[in-house]
Design an enzyme around this catalytic site. Structure first.
Site, PDB file in Angstrom:
ATOM      1  N   ASN A   7       0.867  -1.180   0.000  1.00  0.00           N
ATOM      2  CA  ASN A   7       0.000   0.000   0.000  1.00  0.00           C
ATOM      3  C   ASN A   7       0.906   1.233   0.000  1.00  0.00           C
ATOM      4  O   ASN A   7       1.481   1.581   1.032  1.00  0.00           O
ATOM      5  CB  ASN A   7      -0.894  -0.043   1.258  1.00  0.00           C
ATOM      6  CG  ASN A   7      -1.739   1.203   1.406  1.00  0.00           C
ATOM      7  OD1 ASN A   7      -1.812   2.035   0.490  1.00  0.00           O
ATOM      8  ND2 ASN A   7      -2.396   1.341   2.549  1.00  0.00           N
ATOM      9  N   LYS A   9       0.020   4.198  -0.316  1.00  0.00           N
ATOM     10  CA  LYS A   9      -0.692   5.363   0.258  1.00  0.00           C
ATOM     11  C   LYS A   9      -0.488   6.589  -0.633  1.00  0.00           C
ATOM     12  O   LYS A   9      -0.575   6.481  -1.862  1.00  0.00           O
ATOM     13  CB  LYS A   9      -0.218   5.616   1.697  1.00  0.00           C
ATOM     14  CG  LYS A   9      -0.286   4.357   2.559  1.00  0.00           C
ATOM     15  CD  LYS A   9      -0.186   4.616   4.032  1.00  0.00           C
ATOM     16  CE  LYS A   9      -0.260   3.293   4.788  1.00  0.00           C
ATOM     17  NZ  LYS A   9      -0.398   3.441   6.214  1.00  0.00           N
ATOM     18  N   HIS A  89      -9.828   0.905   4.464  1.00  0.00           N
ATOM     19  CA  HIS A  89      -8.552   1.104   5.156  1.00  0.00           C
ATOM     20  C   HIS A  89      -8.763   2.053   6.333  1.00  0.00           C
ATOM     21  O   HIS A  89      -9.559   2.989   6.255  1.00  0.00           O
ATOM     22  CB  HIS A  89      -7.503   1.676   4.185  1.00  0.00           C
ATOM     23  CG  HIS A  89      -6.143   1.724   4.801  1.00  0.00           C
ATOM     24  ND1 HIS A  89      -5.751   2.756   5.625  1.00  0.00           N
ATOM     25  CD2 HIS A  89      -5.116   0.840   4.761  1.00  0.00           C
ATOM     26  CE1 HIS A  89      -4.527   2.503   6.056  1.00  0.00           C
ATOM     27  NE2 HIS A  89      -4.117   1.355   5.547  1.00  0.00           N
ATOM     28  N   GLU A  91      -7.203   4.502   7.441  1.00  0.00           N
ATOM     29  CA  GLU A  91      -7.042   5.942   7.163  1.00  0.00           C
ATOM     30  C   GLU A  91      -8.282   6.488   6.475  1.00  0.00           C
ATOM     31  O   GLU A  91      -8.657   7.644   6.666  1.00  0.00           O
ATOM     32  CB  GLU A  91      -5.758   6.173   6.340  1.00  0.00           C
ATOM     33  CG  GLU A  91      -4.532   6.053   7.233  1.00  0.00           C
ATOM     34  CD  GLU A  91      -3.297   5.486   6.571  1.00  0.00           C
ATOM     35  OE1 GLU A  91      -3.200   5.523   5.333  1.00  0.00           O
ATOM     36  OE2 GLU A  91      -2.422   4.990   7.305  1.00  0.00           O
ATOM     37  N   GLU A 160      -5.675  -5.121  10.198  1.00  0.00           N
ATOM     38  CA  GLU A 160      -4.689  -4.058  10.398  1.00  0.00           C
ATOM     39  C   GLU A 160      -5.077  -3.259  11.635  1.00  0.00           C
ATOM     40  O   GLU A 160      -5.847  -2.293  11.543  1.00  0.00           O
ATOM     41  CB  GLU A 160      -4.674  -3.117   9.189  1.00  0.00           C
ATOM     42  CG  GLU A 160      -4.268  -3.769   7.896  1.00  0.00           C
ATOM     43  CD  GLU A 160      -3.670  -2.748   6.927  1.00  0.00           C
ATOM     44  OE1 GLU A 160      -2.518  -2.934   6.542  1.00  0.00           O
ATOM     45  OE2 GLU A 160      -4.340  -1.770   6.594  1.00  0.00           O
ATOM     46  N   GLY A 166       1.841   2.281  10.999  1.00  0.00           N
ATOM     47  CA  GLY A 166       2.783   3.402  10.972  1.00  0.00           C
ATOM     48  C   GLY A 166       3.402   3.724  12.321  1.00  0.00           C
ATOM     49  O   GLY A 166       3.977   4.793  12.506  1.00  0.00           O
ATOM     50  N   SER A 201       2.927  -2.021  10.471  1.00  0.00           N
ATOM     51  CA  SER A 201       4.352  -2.011  10.802  1.00  0.00           C
ATOM     52  C   SER A 201       5.087  -3.294  10.406  1.00  0.00           C
ATOM     53  O   SER A 201       5.973  -3.755  11.129  1.00  0.00           O
ATOM     54  CB  SER A 201       4.560  -1.696  12.293  1.00  0.00           C
ATOM     55  OG  SER A 201       4.133  -0.371  12.563  1.00  0.00           O
TER      56      SER A 201
HETATM   57  P1  PGA Z   1       2.398   0.442   7.763  1.00  0.00           P
HETATM   58  O1  PGA Z   1       0.958   0.596   7.078  1.00  0.00           O
HETATM   59  O2  PGA Z   1       3.039  -0.797   7.190  1.00  0.00           O
HETATM   60  O3  PGA Z   1       3.130   1.697   7.383  1.00  0.00           O
HETATM   61  O4  PGA Z   1       2.172   0.335   9.224  1.00  0.00           O
HETATM   62  C1  PGA Z   1       0.171  -0.517   6.750  1.00  0.00           C
HETATM   63  C2  PGA Z   1      -1.096  -0.062   6.097  1.00  0.00           C
HETATM   64  O5  PGA Z   1      -1.600   1.016   6.433  1.00  0.00           O
HETATM   65  O6  PGA Z   1      -1.626  -0.777   5.217  1.00  0.00           O
END
Ligand code: PGA
Length: 239
Positions: A7, A9, A89, A91, A160, A166, A201
């Protein structure tokens, strides 16, 4: 590790996406089931570089067409060469206030268009601390999937946890095993069957740990999947 989903983003612009896609395409260690969720404006080029069935969008509108300023439909993504879509997701849920109802409609739009959805679910830190994660996850799963005719299409559920995205703090194998068993149990009660991924992460230091969790078939990687060095280290560890 069967599924290696990235991803990107809004980390990479079009030129950076093309560069990183070219780097990945040059690697003979890239897992077959790699899918890149890149920026929409780079989708078509990334697909040409990385190959068919390997590119997805990070968000879809729930209607095929109409007066929806700024939106892009599942049908339009399909036409541009996407085969997969992230749905729900965290976010999108927490920054853009996407509700479980909107997420359900997006799942329906994906199924109608034969775009493979990756339904993302996960509890927040306080929900984990209050031991309410089961309630949160079952609600997210049931509202998105109950009585939804998947028309025989495969789909994914990416667990997730919001507190792991993150943050550098990932889910432990034991914790993940408990969650995956629970997800499977809930899916069973609504007669759905999904391929389960973990995200939050993921890095070269922990990616192998998720392989040992029964029922987890792949990972959805954010920041570590958007940089050459960390991508290379993960691919090396997976060898
Ligand atoms: P991250 O994000 O690996 O940066 O923690 C995962 C995601 O949001 O799919």
């Amino acid at each position: 590790m069967n599924y290696f989903f990235l991803n990107w983003k809004m980390y990479l612009d079009r030129d950076q996406s093309i560069l990183l896609a070219n780097h990945l395409a040059s690697k003979d260690t890239l897992p077959d089931n790699t899918v890149i969720f890149c920026n929409d404006l780079a989708l078509s080029e990334v697909k040409d570089i990385i190959g068919p069935e390997r590119v997805g969008t990070q968000n879809v509108a729930w209607v095929p067409a109409g007066a929806y300023t700024g939106a892009t439909s599942a049908h339009m993504f399909k036409q541009a060469g996407a085969t997969h879509a992230l749905v729900g997701h965290s976010e999108r849920r927490h920054i853009f206030n996407e509700t479980n109802i909107a997420i359900r409609k997006k799942m329906e739009a994906c199924v109608d268009t034969a775009l493979t959805p990756v339904l993302c679910i996960g509890e927040k830190k306080e929900e984990r601390e209050d031991n309410r994660w089961k309630e949160v996850l079952s609600e997210q799963l049931i509202l998105a999937l109950e009585d939804l005719d998947m028309k025989g299409q495969i789909f994914y559920v990416a667990y997730e946890p919001v507190w792991a995205i993150g943050t550098g703090v990932s889910c432990t194998s034991d914790m993940l095993q408990e969650v995956v068993d629970y997800i499977k149990q809930v899916l069973g009660t609504i007669n759905q069957n999904a391929i389960i991924l973990y995200g939050g992460s993921v890095s070269s230091t922990n990616i192998k740990d998720f392989d040992n969790v029964v029922g987890v078939e792949g990972v959805l990687i954010g920041s570590a999947g958007a940089k050459v060095e960390s991508l290379d280290s993960m691919l090396e560890v997976l060898q």
